[in-house]
Write an enzyme that holds these catalytic residues in place. Structure first.
Site, mmCIF file in Angstrom:
data_model
loop_
_atom_site.group_PDB
_atom_site.id
_atom_site.type_symbol
_atom_site.label_atom_id
_atom_site.label_comp_id
_atom_site.label_asym_id
_atom_site.label_seq_id
_atom_site.Cartn_x
_atom_site.Cartn_y
_atom_site.Cartn_z
ATOM 1 N N ARG A 87 0.819 -1.253 0.000
ATOM 2 C CA ARG A 87 0.044 -0.017 -0.101
ATOM 3 C C ARG A 87 0.948 1.152 -0.060
ATOM 4 O O ARG A 87 2.035 1.052 0.518
ATOM 5 C CB ARG A 87 -0.928 -0.089 1.159
ATOM 6 C CG ARG A 87 -1.674 -1.202 1.241
ATOM 7 C CD ARG A 87 -2.661 -1.076 2.787
ATOM 8 N NE ARG A 87 -3.615 -2.170 2.645
ATOM 9 C CZ ARG A 87 -3.258 -3.438 3.546
ATOM 10 N NH1 ARG A 87 -2.131 -3.515 3.967
ATOM 11 N NH2 ARG A 87 -4.415 -4.396 3.322
ATOM 12 N N LYS B 264 -2.872 -1.738 7.570
ATOM 13 C CA LYS B 264 -4.371 -1.639 7.797
ATOM 14 C C LYS B 264 -4.918 -2.577 8.587
ATOM 15 O O LYS B 264 -5.759 -2.187 9.517
ATOM 16 C CB LYS B 264 -5.198 -1.686 6.512
ATOM 17 C CG LYS B 264 -6.302 -1.335 6.294
ATOM 18 C CD LYS B 264 -6.981 -1.380 4.778
ATOM 19 C CE LYS B 264 -8.194 -0.834 4.686
ATOM 20 N NZ LYS B 264 -8.741 -0.856 3.214
ATOM 21 N N HIS C 78 -2.706 2.506 -5.791
ATOM 22 C CA HIS C 78 -3.566 1.263 -5.734
ATOM 23 C C HIS C 78 -3.692 0.632 -7.160
ATOM 24 O O HIS C 78 -3.913 -0.596 -6.941
ATOM 25 C CB HIS C 78 -5.108 1.877 -5.409
ATOM 26 C CG HIS C 78 -5.882 1.117 -4.816
ATOM 27 N ND1 HIS C 78 -5.540 0.312 -3.432
ATOM 28 C CD2 HIS C 78 -7.052 0.410 -5.126
ATOM 29 C CE1 HIS C 78 -6.234 -0.512 -3.123
ATOM 30 N NE2 HIS C 78 -7.349 -0.568 -3.960
ATOM 31 N N ARG D 211 -0.810 -1.613 -6.873
ATOM 32 C CA ARG D 211 -1.155 -2.774 -6.169
ATOM 33 C C ARG D 211 -1.959 -4.020 -6.824
ATOM 34 O O ARG D 211 -1.467 -4.968 -6.612
ATOM 35 C CB ARG D 211 -1.820 -2.146 -5.050
ATOM 36 C CG ARG D 211 -1.877 -3.174 -3.632
ATOM 37 C CD ARG D 211 -2.276 -2.408 -2.677
ATOM 38 N NE ARG D 211 -3.303 -3.304 -1.592
ATOM 39 C CZ ARG D 211 -2.552 -4.136 -0.699
ATOM 40 N NH1 ARG D 211 -1.363 -4.347 -0.315
ATOM 41 N NH2 ARG D 211 -3.245 -4.865 0.004
ATOM 42 N N HIS E 66 -3.763 -9.347 3.428
ATOM 43 C CA HIS E 66 -5.293 -9.534 3.612
ATOM 44 C C HIS E 66 -5.552 -10.576 4.526
ATOM 45 O O HIS E 66 -4.581 -11.620 4.994
ATOM 46 C CB HIS E 66 -6.110 -10.104 2.314
ATOM 47 C CG HIS E 66 -5.878 -8.712 1.195
ATOM 48 N ND1 HIS E 66 -5.977 -9.253 -0.182
ATOM 49 C CD2 HIS E 66 -5.940 -7.407 1.304
ATOM 50 C CE1 HIS E 66 -6.090 -7.987 -0.859
ATOM 51 N NE2 HIS E 66 -5.908 -6.972 0.182
ATOM 52 N N TYR F 38 -8.723 -8.332 -5.957
ATOM 53 C CA TYR F 38 -7.429 -7.818 -6.358
ATOM 54 C C TYR F 38 -6.986 -8.547 -7.659
ATOM 55 O O TYR F 38 -6.236 -7.902 -8.609
ATOM 56 C CB TYR F 38 -6.472 -7.825 -5.506
ATOM 57 C CG TYR F 38 -6.506 -6.728 -4.673
ATOM 58 C CD1 TYR F 38 -5.336 -5.559 -4.481
ATOM 59 C CD2 TYR F 38 -7.529 -6.463 -3.565
ATOM 60 C CE1 TYR F 38 -5.474 -4.603 -3.636
ATOM 61 C CE2 TYR F 38 -7.714 -5.214 -2.800
ATOM 62 C CZ TYR F 38 -6.748 -4.579 -2.793
ATOM 63 O OH TYR F 38 -6.705 -3.576 -1.902
#
Length: 349
Positions: free
Chosen positions: A191, A218, A288, A291, A314, A323
């Site tokens: 990120r 995150k 993003h 990513r 994740h 993704y």
């Protein structure tokens, strides 16, 4: 001879009531929210989450006042008010209201993603007040989030990647820094805030890994990011540049003045390369997108989704699946390589 016998009767069921008393403690909007946010800060919520709660409550109470509802206490908010507010957000609310740089003439009706964020925030606050005894019942109990179509998240093509990397003028410090940054994103799928938080001490040259502290992630979990030899070499070269121009700097990615770079500043740089190359007309040139590109390329090159899940940070494979959006060409090529029919084609002939 008969004798009277006492017969034991079955006891009837008694309804269990967790809280038979309906008495509540009235709390006005402002003190109720201050109490709520103080408790949440004590639970360790992030600054961004605190801002989201504060903004959502301010938007909601401003609307209550504008509509002249006779409500001053949180227990006076009804499900009807909440549903009317959600209808307002969906149909009538002006987009970018109060934005510093964007005028309000952008149409009406907020996106479902924005509305759902506000619904979730209001659910958290009203559930808190219910448990604290400020409400008889949460007005959000039967309110559901809006259904959202799952958008296809695009990623850069090979040609676009080559164009964006080639647009960086590596003869300048900023150009070389941007080249290394994009290279790192492609290799690590990090990120943007994670990449910008890296310090030289976070890089282990022996194991070729970066240690990401939990506070920058995150999901609040520390994790190791493996690096390719090419990426490690570029990072070490950038660190040498930093030591030469900005002795004592404690971050890897710095501005041309030796200061830390914010995610907004870096995304502007990425957009600049998208505009310069024309890639920005076809797809958003952001961290993003890099990513998502890294995730897709990882799978196309033979990586497995569970390792990718760890790499992306994740907690569920469901998010990782979002993704990895394959194009029609990706599917066709992989089908040609791995179709079961190849195994039996010769035998059948």
């Amino acid at each position: 001879m008969s004798t009277d016998r006492t017969i034991k009767k079955r006891r009837g069921k008694v309804d269990k009531r967790a809280n038979p008393s309906l008495d509540i403690q009235p709390m006005a909007f402002e003190p109720a929210f201050n109490y709520f946010i103080t408790a949440k800060i004590g639970e360790g919520i992030r600054k961004r989450t605190k801002e989201d709660y504060s903004n959502t409550w301010r938007y909601f109470t401003d609307w209550i006042n504008e509509e002249n509802y006779d409500a001053k206490y949180v227990h006076e908010i009804t499900p009807e008010m909440v549903r009317t507010y959600i209808h307002y957000l969906t149909v009538e609310a002006p987009r970018y209201k109060g934005h510093k740089y964007i005028n309000n003439d952008q149409g009406k009706g907020l996106s479902s993603a924005t509305i759902n964020m506000r619904i979730r925030s209001l659910k958290v606050s009203f559930n808190f007040w219910y448990k604290e005894g400020f409400l008889h019942k949460s007005p959000m109990d039967n309110v559901k989030c809006q259904k959202v179509d799952e958008d296809k998240i695009e990623s850069f093509t090979d040609e676009q990647i080559t164009a964006l990397l080639g647009a960086c003028d590596q003869r300048t410090y900023v150009g070389f820094r941007d080249y290394v940054f994009q290279f790192l994103l492609l290799d690590s799928a990090m990120r943007i805030n994670e990449a910008l938080s890296i310090k030289p001490d976070d890089i282990d040259m022996k194991t070729r890994t970066i240690t990401l502290e939990a506070r920058f992630n995150k999901n609040r979990r520390a994790r190791l990011i493996p690096l390719s030899p090419e990426t490690l070499k570029l990072l070490l070269e950038l660190i040498d540049e930093n030591n030469s121009h900005f002795p004592g700097s404690n971050k890897v990615f710095l501005s041309c003045y030796g200061e830390e770079v914010s995610d907004t500043q870096m995304n502007k740089r990425l957009k600049y390369y998208g505009d310069m190359t024309g890639v920005g007309k076809e797809i958003r040139s952001t961290a993003h997108t890099w990513r998502h590109t890294a995730a897709r390329q990882y799978i196309l090159n033979g990586g497995d989704p569970y390792t990718l899940m760890r790499l992306l940070g994740h907690s569920s494979i469901h998010m990782t699946r979002r993704y990895v959006q394959m194009t029609a060409d990706d599917v066709r090529i992989k089908h040609d390589q791995f179709s079961p029919i190849k195994k039996f084609r010769t035998k059948l002939r």
